[in-house]
Design a protein around this motif. Structure first.
Motif, PDB file in Angstrom:
ATOM      1  N   GLY A  33     -19.289   0.847  33.164  1.00 60.89           N
ATOM      2  CA  GLY A  33     -18.719   2.179  33.387  1.00 60.89           C
ATOM      3  C   GLY A  33     -19.287   3.187  32.409  1.00 60.89           C
ATOM      4  O   GLY A  33     -19.682   2.828  31.298  1.00 60.89           O
ATOM      5  N   GLY A  39     -22.885  -0.425  36.252  1.00 58.94           N
ATOM      6  CA  GLY A  39     -21.685  -0.139  37.041  1.00 58.94           C
ATOM      7  C   GLY A  39     -20.460  -0.856  36.476  1.00 58.94           C
ATOM      8  O   GLY A  39     -19.358  -0.289  36.428  1.00 58.94           O
ATOM      9  N   ASP A  42     -28.569  -2.323  37.549  1.00 64.39           N
ATOM     10  CA  ASP A  42     -27.653  -1.296  38.072  1.00 64.39           C
ATOM     11  C   ASP A  42     -26.221  -1.827  38.064  1.00 64.39           C
ATOM     12  O   ASP A  42     -25.280  -1.104  37.718  1.00 64.39           O
ATOM     13  CB  ASP A  42     -28.041  -0.903  39.503  1.00 64.39           C
ATOM     14  CG  ASP A  42     -29.368  -0.164  39.551  1.00 64.39           C
ATOM     15  OD1 ASP A  42     -29.816   0.312  38.483  1.00 64.39           O
ATOM     16  OD2 ASP A  42     -29.952  -0.064  40.646  1.00 64.39           O
TER      17      ASP A  42
END
Lengths: 163, 569
Positions: A139, A136, A132
């Motif tokens: 992007g 993140g 995850d």
């Protein structure tokens, strides 16, 4: 509460549908489910990530045990265990993003396994949180496609799920 | 010996000592029917609809404890069987259903009469098999019977493609079957049993609550010994009726939605509740939160661990076969130095007798109009309480359960879990074939009976002298009752219009039909029907249209929140 349930099941046609059907029929959650044959090809090992109260998890374990094809069931999240998931991410890799993407891959100890003029395919293994975090960090703009395997889990130390 | 797949199936049935197969032929099972034709050990009962085949096999099993066997063809044969399979599954009835399938090469091609039978039935069977190789036929059928009858019993489906029934191989029926993934526990844990015994002996307000598991495990004798040994009150659920003699003083009647006042009060206010082969169903304990309000210790004995602590938290779980565990329990009690608390029991019985004196089963009889309860009571008298009674689903089912006092197990056949209308007649067929010469009565209603009325034809062909007691109130009675109580008396679609003349209908099938209008004629009609030992008699009782089933606990309410009679409304 999140639980990781590991089970051994006869490697027969229909076995997967019995498990997934049980979850849908009784309204249990499946966050992820992975399955593949073990070193003994007559058996498959399945890892199911689910959430529920203690009562629900108790029922899930009992109901899984009740399936005639199921050989053994263990909630490996009850004690020390390791979880790993594999993710392949296809990212845009042009201009300044190309170097940035390479750096990110190094920082996360991922590997670039396919290169074209405009894209990379990055392979990354880790627990859910690490995967995850990678998504993140890159992007959404640069991600062309992701595919995740779902969690595989195993107990630490002496704990062995075997017949 | 080299045999075809079809011959192997039939040989396997012979090896399993199957007396009757209930079925209906079709394209995919032609070879199987050919193999049946060439032998006479396994008898085939041709039904008129596949649903009835499965119900009849189910009824055969319920009345005997043997595995019921049904045979249907692919496609619609299998889909018609689904209701029957689900009915058996919900009540844990051991059955093997053999379904034909299109040839292996045609599977997945949307062939004629092809459905994914294994997929369709998966949620309502204990297990399913699709046999793709003739060499696996014998071992699969052996496994199917083994799985069906052991552990928590249930229906097992074996789907056999047509080409597999045609191919040949060497036949050998395996003696034993070992399955590493399936080893049900039968013996109870001695330590857990010790804890249970201690709780029971210390209890001040004990209660024994038993369900279908006690019947399925053939534990009535052990249950009776245990209950008498402890001197404690007992209740049997709808599925458990006959587990303990209903005429005995220690028996409090059925619990639950239409249970007795004393059984529900004793369940609720007990301090130690011994649950045996029962599952705290919503129709039995009402609202689980309300049930949990009273502090009590619960001992739960069940073969299926997943039934334990599913709806209520259990203090002492015991996993095992009911009969075996009861034997262990009785031994421990007999060798324990302590005895049940006699003083506490005496005052508990006093309290129970007080509840009992409410006489919650009383109803206002009439000289003018037949009361349905009265018919069941008379049926009980006329048959000496020893008939096999089947029922359909609805008001008549509850009246049968309430007013026919079952003293022995496997005398009461009904669809408790799934609540399937239309089971009554096929259940009676199965039971009558299993017990030739025994009185078998089907208590039904004018709505339920029409769901499998075509089986009157099967009854004629196989000379089944069933007595059908139709409690005809020209309403979907239970629907009407709920509409009256909870939907402002708006009887939406619950009126059965355009009913046939049932007596004439029965006659047209070659049976005897009698219409009974007056209370004074009820007993005579029943006696006449049972005197006709060789005939099916259809008794069409014109009963009070407005009678309701009481006592009643409304859905979602607490167990003690009971409507005892119409005066309570």
């Amino acid at each position: 509460m999140r639980h990781v349930i590991s089970l051994l099941i006869e490697n027969e046609s229909g076995a997967l549908s019995r498990v997934s059907g049980l979850f849908s029929a009784r309204g249990y959650n499946i966050e992820s489910l992975t399955v593949a044959p073990t070193e003994d090809a007559s058996m498959s090992r399945m890892t199911i990530v689910t959430t529920g109260s203690d009562d629900i998890i108790e029922q899930i374990t009992k109901q899984l045990n009740k399936l005639v094809d199921v050989i053994k069931v263990v909630d490996i999240s009850e004690s020390a265990h390791i979880e790993r998931e594999l993710m392949l991410v296809k990212v845009r890799a042009t201009g300044k993003d190309r170097d940035e993407m390479k750096r990110m891959t190094d920082i996360f100890r991922a590997r670039i396994i396919d290169v074209t003029e405009a894209s990379y395919v990055v392979e990354l293994t880790g627990n859910q949180a690490k995967l995850d975090a990678f998504i993140g960090a890159i992007g959404p703009d640069l991600i062309l496609e992701t595919v995740r395997s779902g969690i595989c889990g195993i107990g630490r130390g002496d704990r062995v799920l075997k017949i | 010996m080299v045999l075809s797949g079809a011959e192997i199936v039939v040989r396997c049935l012979q090896e399993e000592k199957v007396e009757y197969v209930f079925g209906y032929p079709g394209g995919a099972v032609l070879f199987l029917y050919d193999a049946l034709f060439n032998q006479d050990k396994v008898k085939h009962v041709l039904v008129r609809h596949e649903q009835a085949a499965v119900h009849a096999a189910d009824g055969f099993s319920r009345s005997t404890s043997k595995v019921g066997v049904a045979l249907v063809t692919s496609g619609p044969g299998a889909t018609n069987a689904v209701t029957g399979i689900a009915t058996a599954y919900c009540d844990s009835i051991p059955m093997v259903i053999i379904s034909g399938q299109v040839p292996t090469a045609a599977i997945g091609q949307d062939a004629f009469q092809e459905v994914d039978t294994v997929g369709i039935t998966r949620p309502c069977v204990k297990h399913t098999f699709l046999v793709k190789d003739v060499r696996e036929v014998a071992s699969t059928i052996k496994k199917a019977f083994h799985i069906a009858r052991t552990g928590r019993p249930g229906p097992v489906l074996v789907d056999i493609p047509k080409d597999v029934t045609m191919h040949k191989c060497e036949f050998e029926y395996p003696e034993d079957i070992v399955m590493r993934s399936y080893n049900p526990v039968t013996k109870g844990h001695q330590g857990q049993i010790r804890k249970a015994v201690q709780l029971l002996l210390e209890a001040r307000r004990p209660m024994i609550y038993t369900g279908g598991g006690a019947i399925l495990s053939d534990a009535a004798e052990q249950l009776t010994r245990l209950t008498r040994l402890l001197g404690m009150p007992i209740t049997n659920t709808l599925m458990g009726l006959g587990g303990y003699p209903a005429s005995d003083r220690q028996y409090l009647g059925m619990p639950g939605m239409h249970g007795t006042y004393e059984a529900n009060m004793a369940m609720h206010y007990s301090d130690v509740l011994l649950a045996i082969g029962a599952r705290f169903d919503d129709r039995v304990i009402g609202n689980p939160d309300h049930f949990a309000e009273e502090p009590r210790k619960i001992i739960h004995l069940d073969i299926d661990p997943s039934s334990i602590s599913k709806r209520v938290k259990v203090d002492v779980p015991i996993v095992g076969d009911v009969r075996e565990v009861l034997e262990q329990m009785i031994q421990q009690i007999e060798s324990a130095p302590a005895r049940p608390n006699a003083d506490a029991l005496e005052s508990w019985w006093k309290q129970i007798d007080d509840w009992r004196s409410r006489d919650c089963m009383k109803y206002r009889n009439s000289d003018e109009i037949i009361k349905p309860q009265f018919v069941v009571q008379k049926l009980w008298e006329v048959t000496g309480g020893d008939a096999i009674i089947t029922s359909d689903v609805g008001q008549h089912q509850m009246w049968a359960a309430q007013y026919y006092r079952f003293d022995k197990p496997r005398r009461w056949l009904n669809s408790g879990g799934l609540g399937t209308m239309g089971v009554g007649l096929p259940y009676a067929m199965g039971a009558q074939l299993a017990h030739p010469g025994a009185p078998v009565a089907c208590i039904t209603g004018e709505a339920s009976i029409q769901m499998n009325i075509q089986e009157l034809s099967t009854c004629k062909q196989f000379r089944l002298p069933i007595k059908i007691c139709n409690l005809n109130n020209r309403f979907l009675g239970m629907v009407r009752q709920w509409q009256q109580l909870f939907h402002g008396g708006r009887y939406s679609e619950s009126y059965m219009d355009s009913l046939p003349d049932f007596a004439k209908l029965a006659e047209s099938y070659g049976h005897i039909g009698l219409r009974v209008d007056k209370p004074g004629d009820v007993e005579g009609a029943l006696r006449e029907a049972f005197a006709r030992k060789d005939d099916l008699v259809f008794l069409d009782f014109q009963v009070d249209r407005t009678e309701n089933v009481y006592p009643m606990v409304q859905g979602g309410k607490g167990l003690t929140d009971m409507i005892l009679s119409a005066e309570d409304l």
